[in-house]
Design an enzyme around this catalytic site. Structure first.
Site, PDB file in Angstrom:
ATOM      1  N   ARG A 190       0.863  -1.190   0.000  1.00  0.00           N
ATOM      2  CA  ARG A 190       0.000   0.000   0.000  1.00  0.00           C
ATOM      3  C   ARG A 190       0.888   1.225   0.000  1.00  0.00           C
ATOM      4  NH1 ARG A 190      -2.144   3.286   4.070  1.00  0.00           N
ATOM      5  NH2 ARG A 190      -4.198   4.200   3.606  1.00  0.00           N
ATOM      6  N   SER A 229     -13.044  -2.787   0.946  1.00  0.00           N
ATOM      7  CA  SER A 229     -13.344  -2.148   2.234  1.00  0.00           C
ATOM      8  C   SER A 229     -14.838  -1.873   2.287  1.00  0.00           C
ATOM      9  CB  SER A 229     -12.613  -0.803   2.338  1.00  0.00           C
ATOM     10  OG  SER A 229     -11.233  -1.010   2.245  1.00  0.00           O
ATOM     11  N   LYS A 250      -4.149   6.198   8.657  1.00  0.00           N
ATOM     12  CA  LYS A 250      -4.911   6.601   7.460  1.00  0.00           C
ATOM     13  C   LYS A 250      -5.534   7.956   7.765  1.00  0.00           C
ATOM     14  CE  LYS A 250      -9.003   5.050   4.796  1.00  0.00           C
ATOM     15  NZ  LYS A 250      -8.678   4.914   3.382  1.00  0.00           N
TER      16      LYS A 250
HETATM   17  C1  LIG Z   1      -5.648   1.396   5.675  1.00  0.00           C
HETATM   18  C2  LIG Z   1      -6.625   1.569   6.787  1.00  0.00           C
HETATM   19  N1  LIG Z   1      -7.975   1.450   6.581  1.00  0.00           N
HETATM   20  C3  LIG Z   1      -8.718   1.631   7.678  1.00  0.00           C
HETATM   21  S1  LIG Z   1      -7.713   1.996   9.016  1.00  0.00           S
HETATM   22  C4  LIG Z   1      -6.269   1.861   8.095  1.00  0.00           C
HETATM   23  C5  LIG Z   1      -4.923   2.081   8.664  1.00  0.00           C
HETATM   24  C6  LIG Z   1      -4.519   0.944   9.569  1.00  0.00           C
HETATM   25  O1  LIG Z   1      -3.229   1.212  10.048  1.00  0.00           O
HETATM   26  P1  LIG Z   1      -2.789   0.810  11.526  1.00  0.00           P
HETATM   27  O2  LIG Z   1      -2.741  -0.682  11.581  1.00  0.00           O
HETATM   28  O3  LIG Z   1      -1.421   1.447  11.652  1.00  0.00           O
HETATM   29  O4  LIG Z   1      -3.803   1.417  12.453  1.00  0.00           O
HETATM   30  C1  LIG Z   2      -8.417   0.276   3.621  1.00  0.00           C
HETATM   31  C2  LIG Z   2      -8.191  -1.059   3.772  1.00  0.00           C
HETATM   32  C3  LIG Z   2      -9.093  -1.887   4.489  1.00  0.00           C
HETATM   33  N1  LIG Z   2      -8.839  -3.189   4.624  1.00  0.00           N
HETATM   34  C4  LIG Z   2      -7.726  -3.756   4.080  1.00  0.00           C
HETATM   35  C5  LIG Z   2      -7.487  -5.200   4.273  1.00  0.00           C
HETATM   36  N2  LIG Z   2      -6.848  -3.014   3.390  1.00  0.00           N
HETATM   37  C6  LIG Z   2      -7.006  -1.704   3.192  1.00  0.00           C
HETATM   38  N3  LIG Z   2      -6.167  -1.034   2.530  1.00  0.00           N
END
Ligand SMILES: Cc1ncsc1CCOP(=O)(O)O
Ligand SMILES: C=C1C=NC(C)=NC1=N
Length: 218
Positions: free
Chosen positions: A41, A113, A142
């Site tokens: 990502r 998602s 995020k």
């Molecule tokens: C990509 C994403 N989508 C929902 S929360 C998130 C970030 C999760 O990152 P972390 O595990 O550091 O909280």
């Molecule tokens: C936003 C996200 C939510 N869920 C997963 C598995 N990946 C992502 N990048």
């Protein structure tokens, strides 16, 4: 197709901006620690683009292939197709599930998602293989994440008889990971808990131990 429920168990996500150390080293350590799936990502402030992004993707994909770990690409369908990734993960604001399924073909993994039952039903109808549900707990990773909602939606979908593989995401740590599985998720996905750990290997191992049911094949 791999057994997705098992593959989603310890789901590591990262890009260069999430890492303190070299991304390839972080991924190698995470794999040694026992992650079961990886998502590339490359997003946000300072993320690679173009040929540098492709080069990093290929480098990390090679490491995953050496260890038989599925390699998923977040959002960038073109990149995923170009390097023959094992699948993609898309959000609601990306291309539609139908369009993406047509682009990647029937045998690739397609994760979506979802934030509601309606979004989940649409995703399934259009060919999703698993749901990413979150943020479960507060996260700083995020920037535009929706407010954290705990495991409410995971529990609701399971209560309503949804059998689709689900991975929880958002603020998940070694301490709270088991609660996400108990709520009905098949796995937990993390960025910070592993990518920012002093030892990504130890962090991945601890996370795996917290979500692998006793008696499951190691
Ligand atoms: C990509 C994403 N989508 C929902 S929360 C998130 C970030 C999760 O990152 P972390 O595990 O550091 O909280
Ligand atoms: C936003 C996200 C939510 N869920 C997963 C598995 N990946 C992502 N990048």
């Amino acid at each position: 197709m791999i057994d997705l429920r098992e593959a989603l168990r310890v789901y590591f996500i990262m890009g260069s901006t999430n890492c303190v150390k070299n991304p390839a080293d972080v991924l190698s350590e995470a794999i040694s620690g026992g992650i079961t799936l990886f998502q590339f990502r490359e997003k946000g402030e300072g993320a690679f683009t173009g040929s540098e992004k492709y080069a990093l993707a290929h480098k990390l994909q090679t490491i995953c292939r050496e260890h038989h770990i599925p390699f998923i690409v977040n959002d960038d369908i073109e990149l995923a197709v170009a390097i023959d990734a094992d699948g993609v993960h898309i959000g609601q604001e990306d291309e539609t599930v139908k369009t993406v399924r047509a682009k990647i073909g029937a045998d690739k993994i397609l994760g979506v998602s979802v934030h509601s039952t309606e979004e989940a039903l649409t995703a399934i109808r259009d060919g999703a293989n698993y749901f990413g549900i979150g943020p479960v707990f507060p996260t700083k990773t995020k920037a535009d994440a929706k407010p954290s909602r705990g495991t409410t939606l995971i529990e609701k979908l399971r209560k309503d008889g949804c059998e689709t593989p689900i991975v929880g995401i958002g603020g998940i740590t070694i301490e709270n990971a088991a609660s996400v599985i108990e709520a009905g998720a098949d796995g937990v996905s993390v960025i910070t808990a592993i990518s920012k750990a002093d030892s990504p290997l130890e962090a991945a191992r601890a996370l795996r131990n917290s979500v692998i049911l006793k008696g499951m094949v190691e």
